[in-house]
Scaffold this motif. Structure first.
Motif, short mmCIF file in Angstrom:
data_model
loop_
_atom_site.label_atom_id
_atom_site.label_comp_id
_atom_site.label_asym_id
_atom_site.label_seq_id
_atom_site.Cartn_x
_atom_site.Cartn_y
_atom_site.Cartn_z
N MET A 28 0.76 -1.25 0.00
CA MET A 28 -0.10 0.14 0.13
C MET A 28 0.84 1.38 0.21
SD MET A 28 -3.31 0.97 2.29
CE MET A 28 -2.69 0.81 4.01
N SER A 29 1.93 1.08 0.89
CA SER A 29 2.84 2.40 0.72
C SER A 29 3.58 2.62 -0.61
CB SER A 29 3.94 2.08 1.80
OG SER A 29 3.62 2.11 3.32
N GLU A 30 3.95 1.60 -1.19
CA GLU A 30 4.77 1.59 -2.41
C GLU A 30 3.81 2.12 -3.63
OE1 GLU A 30 7.15 -1.20 -5.39
OE2 GLU A 30 6.82 -1.90 -3.43
N ILE A 31 2.44 1.46 -3.66
CA ILE A 31 1.53 1.75 -4.73
C ILE A 31 1.17 3.17 -4.30
CG2 ILE A 31 -0.76 1.27 -5.61
CD1 ILE A 31 0.04 -1.78 -4.79
N ALA A 32 0.71 3.60 -3.26
CA ALA A 32 0.49 4.92 -3.02
C ALA A 32 1.32 6.04 -3.41
CB ALA A 32 0.19 5.15 -1.63
N ASP A 73 -2.31 7.09 7.43
CA ASP A 73 -2.20 5.84 6.56
C ASP A 73 -1.31 6.03 5.23
OD1 ASP A 73 -4.13 5.82 4.05
OD2 ASP A 73 -5.25 6.07 5.82
N PRO A 74 -0.58 5.14 4.48
CA PRO A 74 0.19 5.52 3.46
C PRO A 74 -0.71 6.34 2.39
CG PRO A 74 0.55 3.33 4.03
CD PRO A 74 -0.72 3.71 4.94
N ILE A 75 -1.80 5.99 2.23
CA ILE A 75 -2.82 6.81 1.02
C ILE A 75 -3.04 8.21 1.49
CG2 ILE A 75 -5.31 6.65 -0.09
CD1 ILE A 75 -5.17 3.67 0.46
#
Length: 483
Positions: A84-88, A151-153
């Motif tokens: 989620m962190s990488e994709i965001a 949160d990452p997003i």
């Protein structure tokens, strides 16, 4: 953005077909047409169980750690939080590459230190934003955030917005939960800083060793260029020995000090209106004045000065920036009236000891403390918090903090155990508003009332609902400052 552009390198794409991703989410209620839904496995819930709900709301693809029986594209990964962190970061165009980041971790002092760092950077002429407990602060405006570290997003979208607003520096608080949950994966800082470590969050981490090791894991070349570390803290010494990063140490030096940190504070003094000391960096010394007392605040300012120095800011701007910060909302914030009331976020034994020992040094009369402990959190610290308050207060009013799903009266009973054998007068009033009113009514002109635990929070969390509540509003109404 097309799904194929968002795939992490180690991911497997199940049911491959190209779809356009317009939105990221990890809560089914937030899903909409075009969403990529992250199935996060937590201690209480499993996001995989909500995939069908997200798909029915319009989600077009999933990020999973186990294959689901659906024909939509699924990005299969071993660690959904890290993904989620990488994709965001990819989805929002890698905004951190356009920013200089400062990350601050530790049990106490993160918020105050972040404000001081931001003020120093602004004094040096650069636009700066803060992300932390008090929210997201940019261009004088504050927007709320549910967590100390979003949160990452939310975090990556915030970075993108800050870049669009012309921000050059971001100073952010990094919680232990954020480190453990990989919220800051891919967020590379120009400086990472450690304030201190004391008991907190053992409901989540179980032991101090796990809690400390989680904080220490942030000081790795994966996360930043430079580590700024409190050399006077036991865990700080561990970080200094273990990290693979260049280290800048700071601390207080008196006649008994055996070794010198890179950045030294000496000749500390304080009174009710603030503190002063001499700061020495690489052989150059400058006098420091800060408008809030407390030896813990001396450490906060030295940490901030060390971060600023590591960023290349000169001593004059450092001293000027520290002197310019008048107060931090919810941190030793003094409200004057028929008595002086101090509002502070202190919610650990160490935090309470720090602020109460400071107040004792200049209190002309009694110290009256209003405080409680949070529900569904580390229960082992409650008695210790009571003991800390009993040691320095003449009157203690134990009340409700954020009881969450616990019975507030049961929490109060556990806190009250810390008063056994104490001469401190103790009163239990579950309703926080009534407790604050009672404390102020009991106070004489020269007494100091400390309202601790919630600081700038504007809610009280009870049975899963955040009810509007502000210590500031309650205090100011009782003092006649507002109607």
């Amino acid at each position: 953005m097309y799904l194929s552009k968002l795939l992490p390198m180690t991911a497997t794409l199940i049911n491959p077909r190209e779809v356009n991703i317009e939105h990221l989410c990890h809560a089914a209620w937030d899903a909409r047409p075009g969403s990529l839904f992250f199935c996060i496995e937590g201690s209480r819930t499993d996001g995989h169980n909500y995939a069908a709900e997200a798909l029915s709301a319009g989600a077009v693809a999933l990020v999973v750690s186990k294959k689901l029986d659906t024909d939509v594209p699924q990005i299969l990964v071993s660690d959904t939080r890290a993904a989620m962190s990488e994709i965001a970061a990819t989805f929002y165009g890698y905004p951190t590459g356009k920013l200089r980041i400062v990350g601050i971790t530790g049990t106490n002092g993160k918020t105050t230190t972040s404000y001081i760092v931001a003020k120093i950077i602004e004094t040096a002429g650069q636009k700066t934003a803060i992300i932390g407990t008090n929210g997201i602060i940019c261009n004088g405006q504050t927007s709320p955030s549910l967590h100390t570290t979003p949160d990452p997003i939310e975090l990556q979208s915030t970075f993108a917005r800050l870049v669009a607003d012309g921000i050059k520096y971001v100073v952010m608080e990094v919680s232990a939960h954020a480190i453990h949950q990989r919220k800051i994966a891919g967020v590379f800082a120009d400086a990472t800083a450690f304030t201190n470590l004391s008991q907190d969050h053992l409901d989540y981490f179980g032991t101090m060793e796990r809690y400390g090791n989680t904080k220490a894991s942030y000081f790795d070349r994966l996360y930043g260029k430079l580590a700024v570390v409190n050399a006077d803290d036991e865990w700080g010494q561990r970080i200094i020995r273990q990290t693979n990063m260049p280290v800048l140490t700071y601390g207080y030096v008196d006649g008994e000090s055996k070794s010198l940190p890179d950045i030294c504070a000496t000749e500390f003094s304080q009174n009710a209106k603030g503190l002063s000391y001499k700061l020495t960096i690489r052989g150059f010394t400058v006098p420091i004045i800060y408008q809030t007392p407390g030896k813990f605040n001396m450490y906060n300012t030295v940490c901030a000065a060390s971060i600023a120095y590591g960023l290349g800011i000169g001593l004059k701007d450092i001293a000027k920036g520290i002197a310019a910060l008048k107060s931090v909302e919810g941190r030793f914030d003094v409200i004057e009236g028929k008595c002086n009331v101090i509002i502070d976020y202190a919610h650990t034994e160490d935090g309470l000891l720090g602020i109460l020992s400071c107040i004792e040094e200049f209190a002309p009369a009694r110290i009256i403390t209003v405080f409680g402990a949070g529900g569904d959190r580390d229960k082992t610290k409650r008695k210790a918090m009571g003991r800390a308050v009993a040691a320095y207060s003449n009157l203690a009013v134990i009340t409700s903090d954020n009881p969450r799903f616990e019975d507030p009266n049961e929490i109060i009973k556990e806190v009250a155990k810390g008063f056994e054998g104490s001469v401190c007068q103790m009163v239990c009033i579950e309703n926080r508003k009534e407790a604050i009113i009672y404390a102020i009514e009991q106070a004489n002109k020269d007494d100091i009332v400390l309202v601790a635990g919630k600081g700038a929070e504007k809610y009280q969390e009870i049975k899963g609902v955040r009810h509007e509540f502000s210590d500031y509003e309650c205090v100011e109404v009782q003092l006649g400052i507002r109607s």
